[in-house]
Scaffold this active site. Structure first.
Site, PDB file in Angstrom:
ATOM      1  N   THR A 100       1.064  -1.468   0.134  1.00  0.00           N
ATOM      2  CA  THR A 100      -0.100   0.176   0.094  1.00  0.00           C
ATOM      3  C   THR A 100       1.215   1.349  -0.044  1.00  0.00           C
ATOM      4  O   THR A 100       1.398   1.644   0.488  1.00  0.00           O
ATOM      5  CB  THR A 100      -0.384   0.109   1.284  1.00  0.00           C
ATOM      6  N   LYS A 175      -7.064   1.894  -2.866  1.00  0.00           N
ATOM      7  CA  LYS A 175      -6.562   1.119  -1.175  1.00  0.00           C
ATOM      8  C   LYS A 175      -6.665   2.219  -0.039  1.00  0.00           C
ATOM      9  O   LYS A 175      -7.011   2.243   0.386  1.00  0.00           O
ATOM     10  CB  LYS A 175      -5.691   0.600  -1.682  1.00  0.00           C
ATOM     11  N   LYS A 243      -0.109   4.981   8.009  1.00  0.00           N
ATOM     12  CA  LYS A 243       0.541   5.664   7.245  1.00  0.00           C
ATOM     13  C   LYS A 243      -0.816   6.176   6.578  1.00  0.00           C
ATOM     14  O   LYS A 243      -0.394   6.909   5.164  1.00  0.00           O
ATOM     15  CB  LYS A 243       1.770   4.795   6.814  1.00  0.00           C
TER      16      LYS A 243
HETATM   17  N1  LIG Z   1      -1.424  -6.116   7.581  1.00  0.00           N
HETATM   18  C1  LIG Z   1      -2.741  -6.468   7.165  1.00  0.00           C
HETATM   19  O1  LIG Z   1      -3.478  -6.990   7.746  1.00  0.00           O
HETATM   20  C2  LIG Z   1      -2.526  -5.334   6.206  1.00  0.00           C
HETATM   21  C3  LIG Z   1      -1.268  -4.952   5.141  1.00  0.00           C
HETATM   22  N2  LIG Z   1      -1.533  -4.089   3.291  1.00  0.00           N
HETATM   23  C4  LIG Z   1      -0.381  -3.065   3.329  1.00  0.00           C
HETATM   24  O2  LIG Z   1       0.418  -4.686   3.571  1.00  0.00           O
HETATM   25  C5  LIG Z   1       2.127  -4.545   3.449  1.00  0.00           C
HETATM   26  C6  LIG Z   1       2.934  -5.283   4.329  1.00  0.00           C
HETATM   27  O3  LIG Z   1       2.037  -4.924   5.422  1.00  0.00           O
HETATM   28  P1  LIG Z   1       2.366  -5.756   6.441  1.00  0.00           P
HETATM   29  O4  LIG Z   1       2.486  -8.001   5.829  1.00  0.00           O
HETATM   30  O5  LIG Z   1       1.815  -6.109   7.964  1.00  0.00           O
HETATM   31  O6  LIG Z   1       3.691  -6.020   6.826  1.00  0.00           O
HETATM   32  P2  LIG Z   1       4.502  -6.422   7.394  1.00  0.00           P
HETATM   33  O7  LIG Z   1       5.040  -4.270   9.605  1.00  0.00           O
HETATM   34  O8  LIG Z   1       4.402  -6.733   8.478  1.00  0.00           O
HETATM   35  O9  LIG Z   1       5.720  -6.149   6.889  1.00  0.00           O
HETATM   36  C7  LIG Z   1       6.899  -5.251   5.961  1.00  0.00           C
HETATM   37  C8  LIG Z   1       7.706  -5.990   4.863  1.00  0.00           C
HETATM   38  O10 LIG Z   1       8.613  -4.948   4.484  1.00  0.00           O
HETATM   39  C9  LIG Z   1       9.714  -4.569   4.554  1.00  0.00           C
HETATM   40  N3  LIG Z   1      10.622  -4.009   4.760  1.00  0.00           N
HETATM   41  C10 LIG Z   1      10.172  -2.044   5.309  1.00  0.00           C
HETATM   42  N4  LIG Z   1      11.127  -1.838   5.723  1.00  0.00           N
HETATM   43  C11 LIG Z   1      12.134  -1.722   4.657  1.00  0.00           C
HETATM   44  C12 LIG Z   1      12.993  -1.372   3.908  1.00  0.00           C
HETATM   45  N5  LIG Z   1      13.819  -0.276   3.776  1.00  0.00           N
HETATM   46  N6  LIG Z   1      13.784  -2.267   2.749  1.00  0.00           N
HETATM   47  C13 LIG Z   1      13.079  -3.119   2.611  1.00  0.00           C
HETATM   48  N7  LIG Z   1      11.964  -4.202   3.217  1.00  0.00           N
HETATM   49  C14 LIG Z   1      11.047  -3.491   4.418  1.00  0.00           C
HETATM   50  C15 LIG Z   1      10.354  -5.928   6.101  1.00  0.00           C
HETATM   51  O11 LIG Z   1      10.920  -6.058   5.728  1.00  0.00           O
HETATM   52  P3  LIG Z   1      11.697  -6.535   7.758  1.00  0.00           P
HETATM   53  O12 LIG Z   1      11.038  -7.644   7.497  1.00  0.00           O
HETATM   54  O13 LIG Z   1      13.118  -6.885   7.253  1.00  0.00           O
HETATM   55  O14 LIG Z   1      11.749  -5.576   8.586  1.00  0.00           O
HETATM   56  C16 LIG Z   1       8.910  -6.517   6.115  1.00  0.00           C
HETATM   57  O15 LIG Z   1       8.933  -7.427   4.924  1.00  0.00           O
HETATM   58  C17 LIG Z   1       1.644  -2.799   4.117  1.00  0.00           C
HETATM   59  O16 LIG Z   1       1.984  -1.585   2.696  1.00  0.00           O
HETATM   60  C18 LIG Z   1       0.665  -2.498   4.556  1.00  0.00           C
HETATM   61  O17 LIG Z   1       0.035  -1.638   4.355  1.00  0.00           O
HETATM   62  C19 LIG Z   1      -2.516  -4.452   2.869  1.00  0.00           C
HETATM   63  C20 LIG Z   1      -3.594  -4.716   3.044  1.00  0.00           C
HETATM   64  C21 LIG Z   1      -3.450  -5.623   5.030  1.00  0.00           C
HETATM   65  O1  LIG Z   2      -4.598  -2.490   4.504  1.00  0.00           O
HETATM   66  C1  LIG Z   2      -4.975  -3.208   5.833  1.00  0.00           C
HETATM   67  C2  LIG Z   2      -6.966  -3.631   5.271  1.00  0.00           C
HETATM   68  O2  LIG Z   2      -7.471  -5.043   6.322  1.00  0.00           O
HETATM   69  O3  LIG Z   2      -6.808  -4.128   4.211  1.00  0.00           O
END
Ligand SMILES: NC(=O)C1=CN([C@@H]2O[C@H](COP(=O)(O)OP(=O)(O)OC[C@H]3O[C@@H](n4cnc5c(N)ncnc54)[C@H](OP(=O)(O)O)[C@@H]3O)[C@@H](O)[C@H]2O)C=CC1
Ligand SMILES: O=CC(=O)O
Length: 311
Positions: A100, A175, A243
């Protein structure tokens, strides 16, 4: 076809990426994974994935690669930094960013990839950890139509429905609009629960009443019971919801759309972050609501003396 022999790269194994990559493996895809913290790849490898040591290595190996990263900074870093996606993207290779982010970030990535002959779509998702595990996400795709069509076998595994929304940026915007509404609703629920409890009502009764009426919804049904137990085990981290509010408000600024409800919800998520709750589930904004409510009545100091739950 970009996803020849059901083979795909996957960058980012956080809450969502891990569930999505696991789901692809379970459904017969060969998956090559990379995560910034490489040790998070181990569990996926146990489930049959291969490892790429860098984003560039994954792109080199796979014709099509999916990314699921935390925010614009992460999405840009993985593409533009040393050993990033751009070092290996070329004609015939596809890149699908499901993170996102805002439309500008997505457009920058699109331009960089397509200028090297690669193919790009953005495809953020609606739906959290459980829908990701169950392949029940809603996919909001935009960009090159041919790549979208090639990605449908993977989208059919990851989601219950995919939308193709046209030019790059439209998926990101859709989104953000959806999550802006969700964040505002979460704040309305938090305030309702706080008001019910403080005015002497049983919050569970409130949830039961809500669930039978016109504003019943899956989010209240799922999050309400855990909120009244102060259980905020993260499915959707609060820092990501904040965010999304911030990026949605910026979209509102650009388009001169007044959004006072979303602005107030953003403040509540910011307050929750300042209380150290960013890594908990976004429903932990309820703790900020409770603190704000009590502060406004008797002041924070007195609240602590009375054992009101703080950060
Ligand atoms: N969780 C949810 O319910 C939902 C989330 N989303 C969106 O999906 C995306 C991922 O969410 P989610 O999985 O929950 O988040 P997490 O915080 O669990 O995971 C984030 C990921 O991004 C990586 N990351 C962060 N910073 C960097 C960087 N500078 N360089 C490389 N890799 C990086 C992390 O790596 P590392 O492990 O090394 O920290 C990890 O793999 C977000 O944009 C979120 O808004 C969308 C729908 C639902
Ligand atoms: O981005 C979060 C979700 O639940 O969708």
């Amino acid at each position: 076809m970009a996803m020849e022999e059901k083979e795909v790269g996957f960058l980012g194994l956080g809450i969502m990426g891990k569930a999505m990559a696991t789901n692809l493996l379970r459904n017969g895809f060969k998956v090559t994974v990379w995560n910034r913290t490489l040790s998070k790849c181990d569990e996926l490898v146990e489930n049959g994935a291969s490892i790429g040591e860098t984003p560039a290595a994954v792109i080199k190996k796979c014709k099509c690669t999916i990314a699921m990263l935390s925010d614009p900074k992460a999405a840009l870093s993985v593409v533009f930094d040393k050993e990033g996606v751009l070092e290996q993207i070329c004609s015939g290779k596809g890149y699908i960013d499901m993170s996102t982010v805002d439309a500008d970030t997505s457009s920058k990535i699109n331009e960089a990839i397509t200028s090297r002959g690669g193919h790009f779509i953005e495809a953020p998702v609606s739906g959290s950890k459980k829908p990701a595990e169950d392949g029940q996400l809603v996919i909001l795709a935009a960009g090159e139509k041919a790549l979208y069509e090639e990605a449908i076998p993977a989208f059919n595994v990851l989601g219950k429905r995919s939308f193709y929304l046209g030019q790059v940026g439209n998926g990101a915007k859709m989104k953000l609009v959806v999550n802006m509404i969700m964040g505002s609703m979460m704040n309305a629920l938090s305030e309702g629960l706080a008001l019910a409890s403080t005015s002497g009502l049983d919050p569970q009764n409130l949830l039961d009443v809500l669930d039978l009426g016109a504003i019943a919804n899956p989010m209240f049904k799922m999050k309400g019971p855990t909120m009244i137990q102060n259980n905020y085990s993260p499915a959707f981290p609060l820092k990501h919801q904040q965010k999304d509010m911030r990026l949605a408000l910026a979209l509102g600024d650009e388009n001169a759309v007044s959004m006072p409800v979303a602005a107030a919800a953003n403040e509540a998520f910011k307050k929750a972050r300042s209380m150290g709750l960013g890594d908990l589930d976004f429903s932990a904004v309820f703790e900020a609501t409770k603190i704000c409510y009590f502060e406004s009545l008797v002041g924070f100091q007195e609240g602590q003396e009375h054992g009101i739950r703080g950060p």
